[in-house]
Structures are given as C-alpha cells and as structure tokens.
Design a protein around this motif. Structure first.
Motif, PDB file in Angstrom:
ATOM      1  N   ILE A  41       0.889  -1.162   0.000  1.00  0.00           N
ATOM      2  CA  ILE A  41       0.000   0.000   0.000  1.00  0.00           C
ATOM      3  C   ILE A  41       0.928   1.213   0.000  1.00  0.00           C
ATOM      4  N   PRO A  42       0.842   2.064  -1.014  1.00  0.00           N
ATOM      5  CA  PRO A  42       1.735   3.231  -1.061  1.00  0.00           C
ATOM      6  C   PRO A  42       1.507   4.169   0.131  1.00  0.00           C
ATOM      7  N   ALA A  43       2.564   4.827   0.558  1.00  0.00           N
ATOM      8  CA  ALA A  43       2.442   5.803   1.634  1.00  0.00           C
ATOM      9  C   ALA A  43       1.559   6.969   1.188  1.00  0.00           C
ATOM     10  N   ASP A  44       1.633   7.311  -0.092  1.00  0.00           N
ATOM     11  CA  ASP A  44       0.824   8.386  -0.663  1.00  0.00           C
ATOM     12  C   ASP A  44      -0.595   7.870  -0.881  1.00  0.00           C
ATOM     13  N   ALA A  45      -1.542   8.408  -0.149  1.00  0.00           N
ATOM     14  CA  ALA A  45      -2.924   7.926  -0.207  1.00  0.00           C
ATOM     15  C   ALA A  45      -3.557   8.098  -1.587  1.00  0.00           C
ATOM     16  N   ALA A  46      -3.020   8.985  -2.414  1.00  0.00           N
ATOM     17  CA  ALA A  46      -3.597   9.219  -3.745  1.00  0.00           C
ATOM     18  C   ALA A  46      -3.131   8.185  -4.770  1.00  0.00           C
ATOM     19  N   LEU A  90      -7.774  -6.202  -2.092  1.00  0.00           N
ATOM     20  CA  LEU A  90      -7.725  -4.739  -1.986  1.00  0.00           C
ATOM     21  C   LEU A  90      -7.750  -4.072  -3.354  1.00  0.00           C
ATOM     22  N   THR A  91      -7.144  -4.717  -4.319  1.00  0.00           N
ATOM     23  CA  THR A  91      -6.977  -4.097  -5.632  1.00  0.00           C
ATOM     24  C   THR A  91      -7.881  -4.681  -6.712  1.00  0.00           C
ATOM     25  N   GLY A  92      -8.574  -5.765  -6.429  1.00  0.00           N
ATOM     26  CA  GLY A  92      -9.417  -6.396  -7.430  1.00  0.00           C
ATOM     27  C   GLY A  92      -8.620  -7.128  -8.491  1.00  0.00           C
ATOM     28  N   ASN A  93      -7.489  -7.675  -8.108  1.00  0.00           N
ATOM     29  CA  ASN A  93      -6.612  -8.357  -9.052  1.00  0.00           C
ATOM     30  C   ASN A  93      -6.884  -9.864  -9.018  1.00  0.00           C
ATOM     31  N   GLY A  94      -7.737 -10.327  -9.927  1.00  0.00           N
ATOM     32  CA  GLY A  94      -8.036 -11.756 -10.012  1.00  0.00           C
ATOM     33  C   GLY A  94      -9.151 -12.217  -9.102  1.00  0.00           C
ATOM     34  N   VAL A 129       1.828  -1.725   6.550  1.00  0.00           N
ATOM     35  CA  VAL A 129       0.772  -1.845   5.535  1.00  0.00           C
ATOM     36  C   VAL A 129      -0.602  -1.690   6.195  1.00  0.00           C
ATOM     37  N   GLU A 130      -0.797  -2.343   7.329  1.00  0.00           N
ATOM     38  CA  GLU A 130      -2.087  -2.249   8.023  1.00  0.00           C
ATOM     39  C   GLU A 130      -2.373  -0.814   8.454  1.00  0.00           C
ATOM     40  N   SER A 131      -1.355  -0.113   8.889  1.00  0.00           N
ATOM     41  CA  SER A 131      -1.535   1.287   9.284  1.00  0.00           C
ATOM     42  C   SER A 131      -1.937   2.148   8.086  1.00  0.00           C
ATOM     43  N   ARG A 132      -1.263   1.959   6.978  1.00  0.00           N
ATOM     44  CA  ARG A 132      -1.591   2.713   5.768  1.00  0.00           C
ATOM     45  C   ARG A 132      -3.007   2.389   5.299  1.00  0.00           C
ATOM     46  N   LEU A 133      -3.356   1.136   5.364  1.00  0.00           N
ATOM     47  CA  LEU A 133      -4.677   0.704   4.941  1.00  0.00           C
ATOM     48  C   LEU A 133      -5.754   1.270   5.859  1.00  0.00           C
ATOM     49  N   SER A 134      -5.507   1.267   7.139  1.00  0.00           N
ATOM     50  CA  SER A 134      -6.465   1.768   8.116  1.00  0.00           C
ATOM     51  C   SER A 134      -6.832   3.230   7.852  1.00  0.00           C
TER      52      SER A 134
END
Length: 160
Positions: A41-46, A90-94, A129-134
C-alpha cells in the motif's frame, strides 16, 4: 534474500511479496522494482497500488487463475500468500475488489507470522501496511474486516 531475488526475476509472486515486505521494513521501499512495489500500500494515499483495466481476455483469465491459486495457498496456511490474497482483494486483481476482505487476509497473514515465530521483519512490514490501509478505510469497513479476520483465525491454520 538472494533466492527471493532470483524468484522475483522469474515472476514468482511469493518472492516478490517477500522482497517488498523486507524492503518496507528496512526503509528501502523506494528501491523496489515495480513488480515488487505492487504488493504494498503506497504511503501516498492518492496512489493506486495495482490495477490494470486494459488486460486482454487471456490476461483476465490468467489473472483470475493466479487469484484462485493464491487463495488456495492462503487457505492452506501460507502467510506470504495470505498477504498476497489480501492485496489481491484490496486491488481487485483476479478476485473481486473488497477492502474489508483484503484487510482481514492481511491481518491473518501477520497473525500467522507472529504465531509461527516467523520472520520478524515481515511482521514489522505488515504492521506498516495495516496502518496505511487503516487510514483509507471507513469505520464500517474496519469493523467488517475485524469480523472476517476473526473467522479466518478460526478456520485457517498456519503451515508447519
């Protein structure tokens, strides 16, 4: 790590995930190749982490096969592939895009590494990753993710 580098060059998703998590935990995220960076999950939310809507029909079928294969490995208890299927949801990949299911699988992966005394650097990275996702999820999505994670904990075991 050398074996994972070789595997990643050959397209092995498990190795790509391992390298991505290791780089995130050690502060080397910026040095990752694109095929490894897509597992974070990128640090940049955009930023959009991983989505390719321009796949051919054959590419779509391959992506679905890869998603099902990843899910199978996750259900058998492989924590790297539990993380992988989480990112796929999370991304809809497959698989269908669903942030709550993705977050639950990622939490299951962390719990699997913690329970087995696995590689501590992976646990550290998954927590990031969990923090960024949260930060990107609504309260309802977080609650649903907790409920799904509890079900996964009760039904999916770790590899021994």
């Amino acid at each position: 790590m050398q074996l994972h580098q070789q595997g990643a060059r050959g397209g092995a998703e498990q190795s790509q995930i391992a390298l991505a998590l290791h780089a995130l935990a050690t502060g080397a995220e910026a040095e990752l190749a694109g095929n490894e960076r897509r597992w974070l999950i990128p640090a940049d939310a955009a930023s959009n982490p991983w989505r390719n809507d321009s796949l051919t029909r054959a590419g779509e079928l391959r992506q679905r096969w890869d998603g099902l294969s990843c899910l199978n490995e996750a259900l058998l208890g492989n924590p790297l592939m539990q993380y992988g299927i989480g990112m796929r949801f999370l991304t809809g990949n497959g698989v269908p895009r669903d942030r709550s299911i993705g977050a639950a699988w990622i939490a299951r992966s962390r719990a699997g590494f913690e329970a087995s005394g696995g590689v501590p650097v992976y646990v550290t990275a998954i927590r990031i990753v969990e923090s960024r996702l949260s930060e990107r999820m609504s309260d309802d999505e977080k609650q649903r993710a907790r409920e799904i994670a509890a079900n996964l904990s009760a039904t999916v075991t770790e590899l021994h």
